[in-house]
Each structure stands twice: as structure tokens, then as C-alpha cells.
Design a protein around this motif. Structure first.
Motif, PDB file in Angstrom:
ATOM      1  N   ASP A   3       0.867  -1.175   0.000  1.00  0.00           N
ATOM      2  CA  ASP A   3       0.000   0.000   0.000  1.00  0.00           C
ATOM      3  C   ASP A   3       0.907   1.230   0.000  1.00  0.00           C
ATOM      4  O   ASP A   3       1.323   1.717   1.054  1.00  0.00           O
ATOM      5  N   LEU A   4       1.219   1.707  -1.190  1.00  0.00           N
ATOM      6  CA  LEU A   4       2.168   2.815  -1.307  1.00  0.00           C
ATOM      7  C   LEU A   4       1.660   4.094  -0.655  1.00  0.00           C
ATOM      8  O   LEU A   4       2.431   4.831  -0.039  1.00  0.00           O
ATOM      9  N   GLN A   5       0.362   4.365  -0.786  1.00  0.00           N
ATOM     10  CA  GLN A   5      -0.153   5.591  -0.181  1.00  0.00           C
ATOM     11  C   GLN A   5       0.000   5.553   1.336  1.00  0.00           C
ATOM     12  O   GLN A   5       0.363   6.560   1.962  1.00  0.00           O
ATOM     13  N   ALA A   6      -0.251   4.398   1.936  1.00  0.00           N
ATOM     14  CA  ALA A   6      -0.085   4.274   3.381  1.00  0.00           C
ATOM     15  C   ALA A   6       1.370   4.471   3.782  1.00  0.00           C
ATOM     16  O   ALA A   6       1.674   5.125   4.799  1.00  0.00           O
ATOM     17  N   ILE A   7       2.286   3.944   2.979  1.00  0.00           N
ATOM     18  CA  ILE A   7       3.713   4.100   3.267  1.00  0.00           C
ATOM     19  C   ILE A   7       4.113   5.571   3.178  1.00  0.00           C
ATOM     20  O   ILE A   7       4.804   6.105   4.064  1.00  0.00           O
ATOM     21  N   VAL A   8       3.689   6.249   2.116  1.00  0.00           N
ATOM     22  CA  VAL A   8       4.022   7.662   1.932  1.00  0.00           C
ATOM     23  C   VAL A   8       3.422   8.505   3.063  1.00  0.00           C
ATOM     24  O   VAL A   8       4.084   9.401   3.610  1.00  0.00           O
ATOM     25  N   ASP A   9       2.193   8.208   3.431  1.00  0.00           N
ATOM     26  CA  ASP A   9       1.548   8.932   4.543  1.00  0.00           C
ATOM     27  C   ASP A   9       2.296   8.695   5.852  1.00  0.00           C
ATOM     28  O   ASP A   9       2.494   9.628   6.654  1.00  0.00           O
ATOM     29  N   MET A  41       6.290  14.915  -0.950  1.00  0.00           N
ATOM     30  CA  MET A  41       6.743  13.634  -1.487  1.00  0.00           C
ATOM     31  C   MET A  41       5.740  13.129  -2.505  1.00  0.00           C
ATOM     32  O   MET A  41       4.527  13.244  -2.301  1.00  0.00           O
ATOM     33  N   ALA A  42       6.244  12.616  -3.625  1.00  0.00           N
ATOM     34  CA  ALA A  42       5.392  12.058  -4.667  1.00  0.00           C
ATOM     35  C   ALA A  42       6.006  10.782  -5.200  1.00  0.00           C
ATOM     36  O   ALA A  42       7.206  10.732  -5.484  1.00  0.00           O
ATOM     37  N   VAL A  43       5.190   9.754  -5.322  1.00  0.00           N
ATOM     38  CA  VAL A  43       5.599   8.490  -5.935  1.00  0.00           C
ATOM     39  C   VAL A  43       4.660   8.248  -7.114  1.00  0.00           C
ATOM     40  O   VAL A  43       3.444   8.177  -6.941  1.00  0.00           O
ATOM     41  N   VAL A  44       5.234   8.150  -8.317  1.00  0.00           N
ATOM     42  CA  VAL A  44       4.445   7.848  -9.513  1.00  0.00           C
ATOM     43  C   VAL A  44       4.925   6.511 -10.055  1.00  0.00           C
ATOM     44  O   VAL A  44       6.091   6.364 -10.433  1.00  0.00           O
ATOM     45  N   THR A  45       4.048   5.526 -10.063  1.00  0.00           N
ATOM     46  CA  THR A  45       4.440   4.191 -10.503  1.00  0.00           C
ATOM     47  C   THR A  45       4.342   4.077 -12.026  1.00  0.00           C
ATOM     48  O   THR A  45       3.697   4.895 -12.687  1.00  0.00           O
ATOM     49  N   VAL A  46       4.962   3.053 -12.572  1.00  0.00           N
ATOM     50  CA  VAL A  46       4.993   2.892 -14.029  1.00  0.00           C
ATOM     51  C   VAL A  46       3.617   2.588 -14.616  1.00  0.00           C
ATOM     52  O   VAL A  46       3.432   2.712 -15.828  1.00  0.00           O
ATOM     53  N   ASP A  47       2.660   2.224 -13.770  1.00  0.00           N
ATOM     54  CA  ASP A  47       1.297   2.023 -14.271  1.00  0.00           C
ATOM     55  C   ASP A  47       0.450   3.286 -14.139  1.00  0.00           C
ATOM     56  O   ASP A  47      -0.748   3.280 -14.419  1.00  0.00           O
ATOM     57  N   GLY A  48       1.096   4.393 -13.689  1.00  0.00           N
ATOM     58  CA  GLY A  48       0.418   5.682 -13.647  1.00  0.00           C
ATOM     59  C   GLY A  48      -0.200   6.069 -12.325  1.00  0.00           C
ATOM     60  O   GLY A  48      -0.730   7.180 -12.195  1.00  0.00           O
ATOM     61  N   ALA A  49      -0.145   5.201 -11.324  1.00  0.00           N
ATOM     62  CA  ALA A  49      -0.701   5.542 -10.012  1.00  0.00           C
ATOM     63  C   ALA A  49       0.143   6.634  -9.361  1.00  0.00           C
ATOM     64  O   ALA A  49       1.372   6.624  -9.460  1.00  0.00           O
ATOM     65  N   VAL A  50      -0.519   7.578  -8.704  1.00  0.00           N
ATOM     66  CA  VAL A  50       0.159   8.720  -8.085  1.00  0.00           C
ATOM     67  C   VAL A  50      -0.136   8.723  -6.594  1.00  0.00           C
ATOM     68  O   VAL A  50      -1.301   8.649  -6.175  1.00  0.00           O
ATOM     69  N   HIS A  51       0.927   8.810  -5.798  1.00  0.00           N
ATOM     70  CA  HIS A  51       0.793   8.815  -4.335  1.00  0.00           C
ATOM     71  C   HIS A  51       1.507  10.047  -3.799  1.00  0.00           C
ATOM     72  O   HIS A  51       2.716  10.209  -4.002  1.00  0.00           O
ATOM     73  N   LEU A  52       0.765  10.897  -3.096  1.00  0.00           N
ATOM     74  CA  LEU A  52       1.291  12.181  -2.650  1.00  0.00           C
ATOM     75  C   LEU A  52       1.197  12.330  -1.137  1.00  0.00           C
ATOM     76  O   LEU A  52       0.309  11.759  -0.509  1.00  0.00           O
ATOM     77  N   ALA A  53       2.113  13.132  -0.594  1.00  0.00           N
ATOM     78  CA  ALA A  53       2.044  13.483   0.821  1.00  0.00           C
ATOM     79  C   ALA A  53       2.646  14.869   1.007  1.00  0.00           C
ATOM     80  O   ALA A  53       3.555  15.269   0.271  1.00  0.00           O
ATOM     81  N   GLY A  54       2.145  15.582   2.000  1.00  0.00           N
ATOM     82  CA  GLY A  54       2.680  16.904   2.312  1.00  0.00           C
ATOM     83  C   GLY A  54       2.455  17.881   1.175  1.00  0.00           C
ATOM     84  O   GLY A  54       1.433  17.847   0.487  1.00  0.00           O
ATOM     85  N   GLU A  55       3.430  18.737   0.967  1.00  0.00           N
ATOM     86  CA  GLU A  55       3.309  19.795  -0.037  1.00  0.00           C
ATOM     87  C   GLU A  55       3.835  19.325  -1.391  1.00  0.00           C
ATOM     88  O   GLU A  55       4.705  19.955  -2.003  1.00  0.00           O
ATOM     89  N   ALA A  56       3.287  18.227  -1.847  1.00  0.00           N
ATOM     90  CA  ALA A  56       3.745  17.604  -3.094  1.00  0.00           C
ATOM     91  C   ALA A  56       3.306  18.377  -4.328  1.00  0.00           C
ATOM     92  O   ALA A  56       3.792  18.111  -5.426  1.00  0.00           O
ATOM     93  N   GLU A  57       2.388  19.330  -4.163  1.00  0.00           N
ATOM     94  CA  GLU A  57       1.924  20.115  -5.305  1.00  0.00           C
ATOM     95  C   GLU A  57       2.535  21.517  -5.326  1.00  0.00           C
ATOM     96  O   GLU A  57       2.214  22.319  -6.197  1.00  0.00           O
ATOM     97  N   LYS A  58       3.418  21.805  -4.377  1.00  0.00           N
ATOM     98  CA  LYS A  58       4.018  23.139  -4.320  1.00  0.00           C
ATOM     99  C   LYS A  58       5.302  23.177  -5.139  1.00  0.00           C
ATOM    100  O   LYS A  58       6.190  22.338  -4.977  1.00  0.00           O
ATOM    101  N   ALA A  59       5.413  24.151  -6.025  1.00  0.00           N
ATOM    102  CA  ALA A  59       6.594  24.263  -6.887  1.00  0.00           C
ATOM    103  C   ALA A  59       7.797  24.776  -6.098  1.00  0.00           C
ATOM    104  O   ALA A  59       7.670  25.643  -5.231  1.00  0.00           O
ATOM    105  N   PHE A  60       8.959  24.222  -6.409  1.00  0.00           N
ATOM    106  CA  PHE A  60      10.214  24.655  -5.800  1.00  0.00           C
ATOM    107  C   PHE A  60      11.291  24.660  -6.876  1.00  0.00           C
ATOM    108  O   PHE A  60      11.114  24.108  -7.972  1.00  0.00           O
ATOM    109  N   SER A  61      12.400  25.265  -6.584  1.00  0.00           N
ATOM    110  CA  SER A  61      13.498  25.372  -7.545  1.00  0.00           C
ATOM    111  C   SER A  61      14.234  24.039  -7.629  1.00  0.00           C
ATOM    112  O   SER A  61      14.838  23.594  -6.650  1.00  0.00           O
ATOM    113  N   ILE A  62      14.202  23.395  -8.811  1.00  0.00           N
ATOM    114  CA  ILE A  62      14.780  22.049  -8.904  1.00  0.00           C
ATOM    115  C   ILE A  62      16.305  22.070  -8.927  1.00  0.00           C
ATOM    116  O   ILE A  62      16.945  21.058  -8.666  1.00  0.00           O
ATOM    117  N   GLN A  63      16.906  23.205  -9.244  1.00  0.00           N
ATOM    118  CA  GLN A  63      18.361  23.350  -9.220  1.00  0.00           C
ATOM    119  C   GLN A  63      19.080  22.218  -9.970  1.00  0.00           C
ATOM    120  O   GLN A  63      18.820  21.986 -11.119  1.00  0.00           O
TER     121      GLN A  63
END
Length: 309
Positions: A3-9, A41-63
Motif C-alpha cells: 500500500d504505497l499511499q499508506a507508506i508515503v503517509d 513527497m510524490a511516488v508515480v508508478t509505471v502504471d500511472g498511479a500517483v501517491h502524494l504526501a505533504g506539499e507535493a503540489e508546491k513548486a520549488f526550484s529544482i536546481q
């Protein structure tokens, strides 16, 4: 079934009391202003499932995470000839070391230290104006993430341009050894702008997904690079992606990864997923302190590792 979402949470919840640990990259004024008590934190699996936690939608400088993608572009333009300009060995030195560059006659040790990335940017510039090259990098990121709203943070780019004395020194040093083909100001103009690309963890994980799927975007079927090239980019990420902390990251996490001083890390679990974490506080090697710990926790709980039996 994991359960990736549970792990990320769980990782987010367990690290929450430590948010703010580490030191932000205060040598870049605009990054010094970032609130260190943020985590995504974001985990995107090769089958397209997306698992997010915290401020995973906030843009930051990737440097420096951008260096993975400019390397991919340079390989597409010039192929294996790029290795005449930059090496493939771990540095063992700070990411902005001048001493190592002098010792090796202006040829950077690998494409992920600053000098190496500047040399790669010089190759990306071939046949382009700086503005065109910046546009090419930005379009590539938008294409990979499948989102058109990814932009360059102009304030960060200007902040780096105004204070990037060490990078100017590295570039001029390489130019003196005829390792750069374009004017230093042009190369660094592109370099500072690519580093100032702003993305969220979700977008960044999506952009790196082709490296988890043998060079093909598994969601569209579009081949980005060959299977062999994806494997080799991953190999460089594993051995060189965290500067002089690369061995430690491989030991604890066991996945190819690339960090940036904005606090982000992109990690790849081949055949499984692409992962992005963001926590602005850095450790002594310039890598995200809590981001590295989060990835170790994820690897331990999923069993993901390139060294797994």
C-alpha cells in the motif's frame, strides 16, 4: 500487495516532528528566503498511479536535478561524443570544486557536478541562441511532465546570476582549457535558468518516469531514450547524483537519484516508480537532509533497491 499511499503517509507523519532540520542554501539569496519547514513527497508508478504526501503540489526550484534532463538532451544531440568533454567518475569533492578541475586540466569529473553540468549546457547550446536553448530545456520538462504550466522562477535565476561567482570561475577555467565552445556569459545564462525551473514533487516524479521504464514514457508509450541510454543515465545518477555524498546515498537508499540545493531529490526505482521528495534543509554535502531520510524509509518499506536479490 504494498500500500504505497499508506507508506508515503506514514513517512510524512513520522518525519513531521523534524520538519525544518538542515540548512537552506543561503549562498543563493532567493533560496535563503525559503521556509525550511516544508516537506513534499510524490511516488508515480509505471502504471500511472500517483501517491502524494505533504506539499507535493508546491513548486520549488529544482536546481541541480535539472542536470539529469540537460544530460538527456545533450546525449540526444551529440551521443557518446559528450564524454570527450566530461567524465563519468564520482567526484569525491564538493560540487563546485575548482581544485579538482585544475588537476584534471579542465575536464569535469562527471556531468552532475557544477563544472560538468556547465560543460553539458555548452553542448545543449550548440546551434542555438541562449534564449532558444532555455526554451528547449523548458519544453522538454513540460513534455516529460505532460504539463504546460511549468515555468522558470525568474527571481531565482537573477539571484544566481548576481551571486554565481564560483560558477563564473569554473566556466572561465574550462574556457581557458578550450573545454567550452560558447561565451561564458551565454553558457551560464542558460545554466542559471535551467537550475531555476520550478516544479512540484508530482511534476518532477512524472518527468523522471521514463528512467523507471527503460527509456519509454509508460503512460504515453513515447520512447524518450533507448533502453541502454536510460540504464546509463541511471548508473550515473547512482554513482554521481549526490556529489561527495553519492556513496552514502547508494548505501542507505540503493536507488539512482539526483539532488538539488533547492532541497529536492529525484529517485528512480527501475521497473517500478519515479519518486520526488522536497525538504529545503540540506545536510553537509548539500543534499536534502529529510529528503534523503524519507527515501531511505521508502526503500526499506518497499524493498526497492537496485541491489535487491
Amino acid at each position: 500487495m504494498t500500500d504505497l499511499q499508506a507508506i508515503v503517509d506514514d513517512i510524512h507523519r513520522e518525519l513531521a516532528p523534524r520538519f525544518g532540520e538542515g540548512k537552506v542554501a543561503d549562498y543563493i539569496p532567493q533560496l535563503a528566503r525559503v521556509d525550511p519547514k516544508q516537506f513534499g513527497m510524490a511516488v508515480v508508478t509505471v502504471d500511472g498511479a500517483v501517491h502524494l504526501a505533504g506539499e507535493a503540489e508546491k513548486a520549488f526550484s529544482i536546481q541541480s536535478i535539472s542536470k539529469v534532463f540537460t544530460l538527456t538532451i545533450a546525449l540526444g544531440k551529440h551521443g557518446e561524443a559528450i564524454w570527450n568533454r566530461v567524465g563519468r567518475e564520482p567526484s569525491g569533492s564538493a560540487f563546485n570544486s575548482i581544485v579538482q578541475l585544475e588537476h584534471e586540466h579542465g575536464k569535469p569529473r562527471n556531468p552532475f557536478i557544477n563544472a560538468g553540468a556547465i560543460a553539458i549546457t555548452d553542448l545543449v547550446l550548440a546551434g542555438h541562441t541562449p534564449k532558444e536553448a532555455i526554451g528547449e530545456v523548458l519544453r522538454f520538462m513540460r513534455f516529460l511532465a505532460d504539463e504546460e504550466d511549468i515555468v522558470i522562477d525568474r527571481d531565482v535565476a537573477q539571484s544566481e546570476q548576481a551571486t554565481g561567482y564560483r560558477n563564473f570561475a569554473l566556466a572561465n577555467f574550462m574556457r581557458s582549457f578550450e573545454k567550452l565552445s560558447h561565451p561564458v556569459e551565454h553558457v551560464l545564462g542558460v545554466y542559471f535558468h535551467q537550475c531555476a525551473i520550478a516544479m512540484s514533487c508530482r511534476q518532477l516524479a512524472r518527468a523522471g518516469l521514463f528512467l523507471a521504464a527503460s527509456g519509454t514514457n509508460p503512460l504515453t508509450g513515447h520512447r524518450v531514450v533507448s533502453h541502454m541510454r536510460a540504464r546509463r543515465i541511471n548508473a550515473l545518477m547512482l554513482t554521481c547524483g549526490h556529489y561527495d555524498g553519492s556513496g552514502d546515498f547508494a548505501y542507505h537508499v540503493g536507488l539512482p537519484g539526483k539532488s538539488g540545493v533547492g532541497g529536492g531529490i529525484l529517485a528512480v526505482a527501475p521497473g517500478k516508480a519515479s519518486v520526488a521528495v522536497w525538504s529545503p534543509g540540506l545536510n553537509r554535502n548539500g543534499n536534502s537532509l529529510l529528503g534523503s531520510i524519507a527515501l531511505e524509509m521508502l526503500a526499506n518499506r518497499t524493498g526497492w533497491s537496485v541491489f535487491a536479490a
